[in-house]
Enzyme design. Structure first.
Site, PDB file in Angstrom:
ATOM      1  N   ARG A   7     -34.312  22.796 -27.900  1.00  0.00           N
ATOM      2  CA  ARG A   7     -34.959  21.794 -28.581  1.00  0.00           C
ATOM      3  C   ARG A   7     -34.408  21.002 -29.226  1.00  0.00           C
ATOM      4  NH1 ARG A   7     -36.683  20.828 -33.550  1.00  0.00           N
ATOM      5  NH2 ARG A   7     -35.730  22.487 -34.467  1.00  0.00           N
ATOM      6  N   VAL A   8     -34.650  19.491 -29.349  1.00  0.00           N
ATOM      7  CA  VAL A   8     -34.083  18.485 -30.090  1.00  0.00           C
ATOM      8  C   VAL A   8     -35.207  17.975 -30.763  1.00  0.00           C
ATOM      9  CG1 VAL A   8     -32.025  18.007 -28.841  1.00  0.00           C
ATOM     10  CG2 VAL A   8     -34.212  16.748 -28.095  1.00  0.00           C
ATOM     11  N   SER A   9     -35.012  17.405 -32.123  1.00  0.00           N
ATOM     12  CA  SER A   9     -36.150  16.674 -32.973  1.00  0.00           C
ATOM     13  C   SER A   9     -36.778  15.460 -32.717  1.00  0.00           C
ATOM     14  CB  SER A   9     -35.646  16.705 -34.185  1.00  0.00           C
ATOM     15  OG  SER A   9     -35.150  18.006 -34.817  1.00  0.00           O
ATOM     16  N   THR A  10     -35.884  14.639 -32.011  1.00  0.00           N
ATOM     17  CA  THR A  10     -36.333  13.133 -31.541  1.00  0.00           C
ATOM     18  C   THR A  10     -36.200  12.801 -30.022  1.00  0.00           C
ATOM     19  OG1 THR A  10     -34.303  11.992 -32.171  1.00  0.00           O
ATOM     20  CG2 THR A  10     -35.933  12.430 -34.005  1.00  0.00           C
ATOM     21  N   GLN A  13     -32.660  12.080 -29.058  1.00  0.00           N
ATOM     22  CA  GLN A  13     -31.340  13.087 -28.990  1.00  0.00           C
ATOM     23  C   GLN A  13     -31.226  13.591 -27.568  1.00  0.00           C
ATOM     24  OE1 GLN A  13     -33.048  15.487 -31.980  1.00  0.00           O
ATOM     25  NE2 GLN A  13     -31.009  14.953 -33.389  1.00  0.00           N
TER      26      GLN A  13
END
Length: 181
Positions: A7-10, A13
């Site tokens: 997972r990345v937040s945005t 990314q």
């Protein structure tokens, strides 16, 4: 089976490094998403938890990819444990719920991750307060076109249809409705 979660937040990314690391670790199936750290809105995480079976081990590269709060972490680990699924972090090698030592490390690192999130939030609030005091903070840019909402309502479109058409919540429509009269 080793199952990975990345997972990345945005959306700007990149997941590549996490995906490569999970593949190198031997994951046969990997779930990945670009989504905020809150667990409620992470569809791929929910699919991952539904997918894993007894005897599987869920791998992540770092603990903060799975959870940002100790409560969320324990809720997820409880769900995994209830299914007979282990959990490991690649970068935090001591985190492995299949061992007693790993469970201890997991609790400590989960607390540290939550502490870091709280510090970051506190620094952000302090920065905003300082900017407001200096008259430099204008808030975030409007994400919803209030004029468009009111035009659609004036044309007779009901609030639910406006919300669907604009991809916003009904509550947002009601909040933006211009008072009549």
């Amino acid at each position: 089976m080793l199952v990975g979660y990345a997972r990345v937040s945005t959306t700007d990314q990149d997941l590549t490094v996490q995906l490569e690391r999970l593949s190198q670790a031997g994951c046969e199936k990997v779930f990945a998403e670009k989504q905020s750290g809150t667990t409620a809105d992470r569809d791929e995480l929910q699919r991952c938890i539904e997918f894993v079976r007894e005897g599987d081990v869920l791998l992540v590269t770092r603990l903060d990819r799975l959870a940002r709060s100790v409560l969320d972490l324990h809720v997820m680990l409880s769900a995994l444990s209830g299914k007979g699924v282990g959990f490991r972090c690649i970068d935090q090698a001591g985190v492995d719920t299949t061992t007693s030592h790993g469970k201890l490390m997991l609790g400590i690192l989960g607390s540290v991750a939550e502490f870091e999130t709280d510090l970051r939030r506190e620094r952000q609030r302090e920065g905003i307060a300082k900017a407001k005091a200096q008259g430099a903070y204008k808030g975030g840019k409007a994400r919803i076109d209030a004029q468009r909402v009111n035009e659609m309502l004036a044309d007779g479109t009901n609030p639910s249809a406006v919300a669907r058409a604009l991809g916003i919540s009904r509550q947002s429509v009601y909040r933006l409705m211009q008072p009549s009269g």
